[in-house]
Write an enzyme that holds these catalytic residues in place. Sequence first.
Site, PDB file in Angstrom:
ATOM      1  N   ARG A 179       0.717  -1.158   0.005  1.00  0.00           N
ATOM      2  CA  ARG A 179      -0.079  -0.023   0.059  1.00  0.00           C
ATOM      3  C   ARG A 179       0.987   1.363   0.033  1.00  0.00           C
ATOM      4  O   ARG A 179       1.947   1.027   0.963  1.00  0.00           O
ATOM      5  CB  ARG A 179      -0.970   0.031   1.453  1.00  0.00           C
ATOM      6  CG  ARG A 179      -1.797   1.056   1.327  1.00  0.00           C
ATOM      7  CD  ARG A 179      -2.516   1.147   2.619  1.00  0.00           C
ATOM      8  NE  ARG A 179      -2.058   2.196   3.535  1.00  0.00           N
ATOM      9  CZ  ARG A 179      -2.776   2.594   4.400  1.00  0.00           C
ATOM     10  NH1 ARG A 179      -3.830   2.234   4.925  1.00  0.00           N
ATOM     11  NH2 ARG A 179      -2.229   3.485   5.535  1.00  0.00           N
ATOM     12  N   TYR A 216      -3.021  11.375   6.448  1.00  0.00           N
ATOM     13  CA  TYR A 216      -3.271  10.118   7.093  1.00  0.00           C
ATOM     14  C   TYR A 216      -2.189   9.048   6.218  1.00  0.00           C
ATOM     15  O   TYR A 216      -1.939   9.189   5.195  1.00  0.00           O
ATOM     16  CB  TYR A 216      -4.750   9.701   7.038  1.00  0.00           C
ATOM     17  CG  TYR A 216      -5.251   9.354   5.380  1.00  0.00           C
ATOM     18  CD1 TYR A 216      -5.717  10.375   4.719  1.00  0.00           C
ATOM     19  CD2 TYR A 216      -4.925   8.249   5.055  1.00  0.00           C
ATOM     20  CE1 TYR A 216      -5.821  10.494   3.532  1.00  0.00           C
ATOM     21  CE2 TYR A 216      -5.492   8.034   3.562  1.00  0.00           C
ATOM     22  CZ  TYR A 216      -5.750   9.237   2.894  1.00  0.00           C
ATOM     23  OH  TYR A 216      -6.003   9.299   1.570  1.00  0.00           O
ATOM     24  N   ASP A 259      -5.054   3.693  -0.174  1.00  0.00           N
ATOM     25  CA  ASP A 259      -6.274   3.892   0.834  1.00  0.00           C
ATOM     26  C   ASP A 259      -6.603   5.447   0.761  1.00  0.00           C
ATOM     27  O   ASP A 259      -5.901   6.471   1.017  1.00  0.00           O
ATOM     28  CB  ASP A 259      -5.951   3.635   2.191  1.00  0.00           C
ATOM     29  CG  ASP A 259      -6.997   3.773   3.359  1.00  0.00           C
ATOM     30  OD1 ASP A 259      -8.047   3.998   2.739  1.00  0.00           O
ATOM     31  OD2 ASP A 259      -6.753   3.376   4.473  1.00  0.00           O
ATOM     32  N   HIS A 262      -9.242   6.481   2.579  1.00  0.00           N
ATOM     33  CA  HIS A 262      -9.708   7.082   3.820  1.00  0.00           C
ATOM     34  C   HIS A 262     -10.848   7.796   3.941  1.00  0.00           C
ATOM     35  O   HIS A 262     -10.861   8.666   4.616  1.00  0.00           O
ATOM     36  CB  HIS A 262      -8.540   7.380   4.369  1.00  0.00           C
ATOM     37  CG  HIS A 262      -8.292   6.872   5.962  1.00  0.00           C
ATOM     38  ND1 HIS A 262      -8.912   7.326   6.968  1.00  0.00           N
ATOM     39  CD2 HIS A 262      -7.572   5.755   6.262  1.00  0.00           C
ATOM     40  CE1 HIS A 262      -8.524   6.713   8.092  1.00  0.00           C
ATOM     41  NE2 HIS A 262      -7.728   5.548   7.542  1.00  0.00           N
ATOM     42  N   GLU A 275      -9.097   1.850  -1.758  1.00  0.00           N
ATOM     43  CA  GLU A 275      -9.782   1.709  -0.396  1.00  0.00           C
ATOM     44  C   GLU A 275     -10.774   2.875   0.089  1.00  0.00           C
ATOM     45  O   GLU A 275     -10.051   4.065   0.099  1.00  0.00           O
ATOM     46  CB  GLU A 275      -8.987   1.081   0.567  1.00  0.00           C
ATOM     47  CG  GLU A 275      -9.333   1.004   2.119  1.00  0.00           C
ATOM     48  CD  GLU A 275      -8.214   0.544   2.937  1.00  0.00           C
ATOM     49  OE1 GLU A 275      -7.110  -0.105   2.328  1.00  0.00           O
ATOM     50  OE2 GLU A 275      -8.210   0.762   3.916  1.00  0.00           O
ATOM     51  N   GLU A 298     -13.784  -1.518   6.515  1.00  0.00           N
ATOM     52  CA  GLU A 298     -12.885  -1.488   7.790  1.00  0.00           C
ATOM     53  C   GLU A 298     -13.856  -0.826   8.940  1.00  0.00           C
ATOM     54  O   GLU A 298     -13.706  -1.084  10.186  1.00  0.00           O
ATOM     55  CB  GLU A 298     -11.625  -1.039   7.797  1.00  0.00           C
ATOM     56  CG  GLU A 298     -11.632   0.453   7.485  1.00  0.00           C
ATOM     57  CD  GLU A 298     -10.123   1.043   7.423  1.00  0.00           C
ATOM     58  OE1 GLU A 298      -9.344   0.808   6.519  1.00  0.00           O
ATOM     59  OE2 GLU A 298      -9.927   1.934   8.321  1.00  0.00           O
ATOM     60  N   ARG A 343     -13.931  -5.591   3.489  1.00  0.00           N
ATOM     61  CA  ARG A 343     -12.877  -5.394   4.534  1.00  0.00           C
ATOM     62  C   ARG A 343     -13.105  -5.454   6.011  1.00  0.00           C
ATOM     63  O   ARG A 343     -12.529  -5.082   6.763  1.00  0.00           O
ATOM     64  CB  ARG A 343     -12.048  -4.120   4.089  1.00  0.00           C
ATOM     65  CG  ARG A 343     -11.092  -3.976   2.794  1.00  0.00           C
ATOM     66  CD  ARG A 343     -10.345  -2.881   2.635  1.00  0.00           C
ATOM     67  NE  ARG A 343      -9.791  -2.234   3.749  1.00  0.00           N
ATOM     68  CZ  ARG A 343      -8.779  -2.437   4.646  1.00  0.00           C
ATOM     69  NH1 ARG A 343      -8.127  -3.641   4.431  1.00  0.00           N
ATOM     70  NH2 ARG A 343      -8.602  -1.722   5.527  1.00  0.00           N
ATOM     71  N   GLU A 381      -4.650  -7.453   5.322  1.00  0.00           N
ATOM     72  CA  GLU A 381      -3.789  -6.052   5.599  1.00  0.00           C
ATOM     73  C   GLU A 381      -2.820  -6.585   6.781  1.00  0.00           C
ATOM     74  O   GLU A 381      -3.323  -7.425   7.583  1.00  0.00           O
ATOM     75  CB  GLU A 381      -4.615  -5.144   5.882  1.00  0.00           C
ATOM     76  CG  GLU A 381      -3.919  -3.597   6.309  1.00  0.00           C
ATOM     77  CD  GLU A 381      -4.780  -2.561   6.600  1.00  0.00           C
ATOM     78  OE1 GLU A 381      -6.040  -2.725   6.969  1.00  0.00           O
ATOM     79  OE2 GLU A 381      -4.246  -1.313   6.479  1.00  0.00           O
ATOM     80  N   TRP A 401     -12.707  11.631   8.433  1.00  0.00           N
ATOM     81  CA  TRP A 401     -11.622  10.979   8.669  1.00  0.00           C
ATOM     82  C   TRP A 401     -11.642   9.610   7.934  1.00  0.00           C
ATOM     83  O   TRP A 401     -10.770   9.498   7.288  1.00  0.00           O
ATOM     84  CB  TRP A 401     -11.182  10.817  10.362  1.00  0.00           C
ATOM     85  CG  TRP A 401     -10.089  10.344  10.391  1.00  0.00           C
ATOM     86  CD1 TRP A 401      -9.617   9.193  10.446  1.00  0.00           C
ATOM     87  CD2 TRP A 401      -8.793  11.016  10.508  1.00  0.00           C
ATOM     88  NE1 TRP A 401      -8.248   8.697  10.678  1.00  0.00           N
ATOM     89  CE2 TRP A 401      -7.567   9.982  10.582  1.00  0.00           C
ATOM     90  CE3 TRP A 401      -8.235  12.454  10.264  1.00  0.00           C
ATOM     91  CZ2 TRP A 401      -6.218  10.245  10.663  1.00  0.00           C
ATOM     92  CZ3 TRP A 401      -6.752  12.845  10.194  1.00  0.00           C
ATOM     93  CH2 TRP A 401      -5.965  11.685  10.206  1.00  0.00           C
TER      94      TRP A 401
HETATM   95  O1  EZ4 Z   1      -7.078   4.335  10.066  1.00  0.00           O
HETATM   96  O2  EZ4 Z   1      -7.210   1.270  11.723  1.00  0.00           O
HETATM   97  O3  EZ4 Z   1      -6.480   0.562   6.134  1.00  0.00           O
HETATM   98  N1  EZ4 Z   1      -6.167   0.802   7.590  1.00  0.00           N
HETATM   99  C1  EZ4 Z   1      -6.530   1.951   7.988  1.00  0.00           C
HETATM  100  C2  EZ4 Z   1      -6.244   2.150   9.467  1.00  0.00           C
HETATM  101  C3  EZ4 Z   1      -7.002   2.998  10.107  1.00  0.00           C
HETATM  102  C4  EZ4 Z   1      -7.242   2.683  11.436  1.00  0.00           C
HETATM  103  C5  EZ4 Z   1      -8.155   3.296  12.266  1.00  0.00           C
HETATM  104  O4  EZ4 Z   1      -8.328   2.725  13.671  1.00  0.00           O
HETATM  105  O5  EZ4 Z   1      -7.150   2.682   7.350  1.00  0.00           O
HETATM  106  O6  EZ4 Z   1      -4.798   2.991   9.521  1.00  0.00           O
HETATM  107 CO    CO Z   2      -8.130   2.035   5.566  1.00  0.00          CO
END
Ligand code: EZ4
Ligand code: CO
Length: 403
Positions: free
Chosen positions: A148, A160, A211, A213, A237, A263, A284, A340, A403
Amino acid sequence: MTTIERAEVFVAGPGRNFVTLRITTSDGVTGLGDATLNGRELAVASYLRDHVVPLLIGRDPARIEDLWQYLYRGVYWRRGPVTMTAIAAVDTALWDIKGKVAGLPVHQLLGGRSRDGVTVYCHASGTDIPSLLDDVARFREAGYRAVRAQAAVPDVGGTYGVRKGTGIYEPANAALPEEQLWDTEAYLRFAPTYLTAVREEFGFDFHLLHDVHHRLTPIEAARFGKSVEDAQLFWMEDPTPAENQEAFRLIRQHTTTPIAVGEVLTSIWDVQHLITEQLIDYVRTTVVHAGGITHLRRIFDLAALYQVRTGSHGATDLSPITLAAAVQVDLTVPNFGIQEYMEHAEVTREVFPSGVTLSDGLLDVDDTPGLGVEYDEKAAARYPYDPKYLPVARRRDGSVHDW
Ligand code: EZ4
Ligand code: CO
């Protein structure tokens, strides 16, 4: 009859905060379940201690399905991360016990191996493109088959997914949430350039993931997916938040970049339309946040009907108990996609001795009965709980972003 004699909830911070459930039977067999919900740890600990443990005492630990139904349907209040994480911990601990009683690793109870090992993807990151490329090289040399890639967006502080210094990536970093800037246009301009740079430098003989996010709207995600098609991502993702499952139809109509979601989703109903309408390619959901091994298998079986493959969340805020459980499940599921994987800190591994091994980019377990992971209560006592939260994202005008 063997009964559940004791159920204890441990909250500790070896490297980061983890909540652990240990169930002990009248025969002295113990089982472990992960109950960690990043930033809401004590809510799950209380749910278990105050509302679930009293219900478990005296029950038959062999009746995993019935106890799942009892804790889910019997309680009136359904779904949600706190409830589903608590149920997951009980379910996982009972599978651990069943394996130990049978003298078999959990993957044998689930039907045995479908594969030799569990393909994982690791987390490469950089504060700029050259440092990201160095990181990808490091993971490629270590034998990973899937990487990733995330890099800090220029002039947008604290993106992030980017590690600070040389340590482990840990976004839950402050006793009260930090606030970080987010700029969608800057991200949309920059991210495709570093994904392209990774392919130019390293070619195509490994899987490349990214990702998003939850940072984009559906039409922005469609634009992003189109713009990275030449990089041939394994997946993008969480391109947009999934409260509205229908939102993914728009992304789908515009791009062949595969989509992974799940997730933060906790039940089969949260992914039902994503799967049955074939709006995603990878689901996921995880053992710890989606109701344990019992419920996760139900999600994965539904996904198999629609050629949706698995890609369970596996960040370091999921404890080594979840990692061991994930490997046990991943070894068996016919529609496994990828897992992951981020290596836990040394202090975490000291508290949770585990039989999970990594070799040539594949995770595996041996034939240790149950999950093959332990909890060192004495070691854990040296690392007290210390509240830590994920940051909050704000746009340039000061408004809150996902987030
Ligand atoms: O931000 O697990 O794909 N993984 C992620 C992680 C999440 C954290 C949040 O608790 O997006 O890094
Ligand atoms: Co993620």
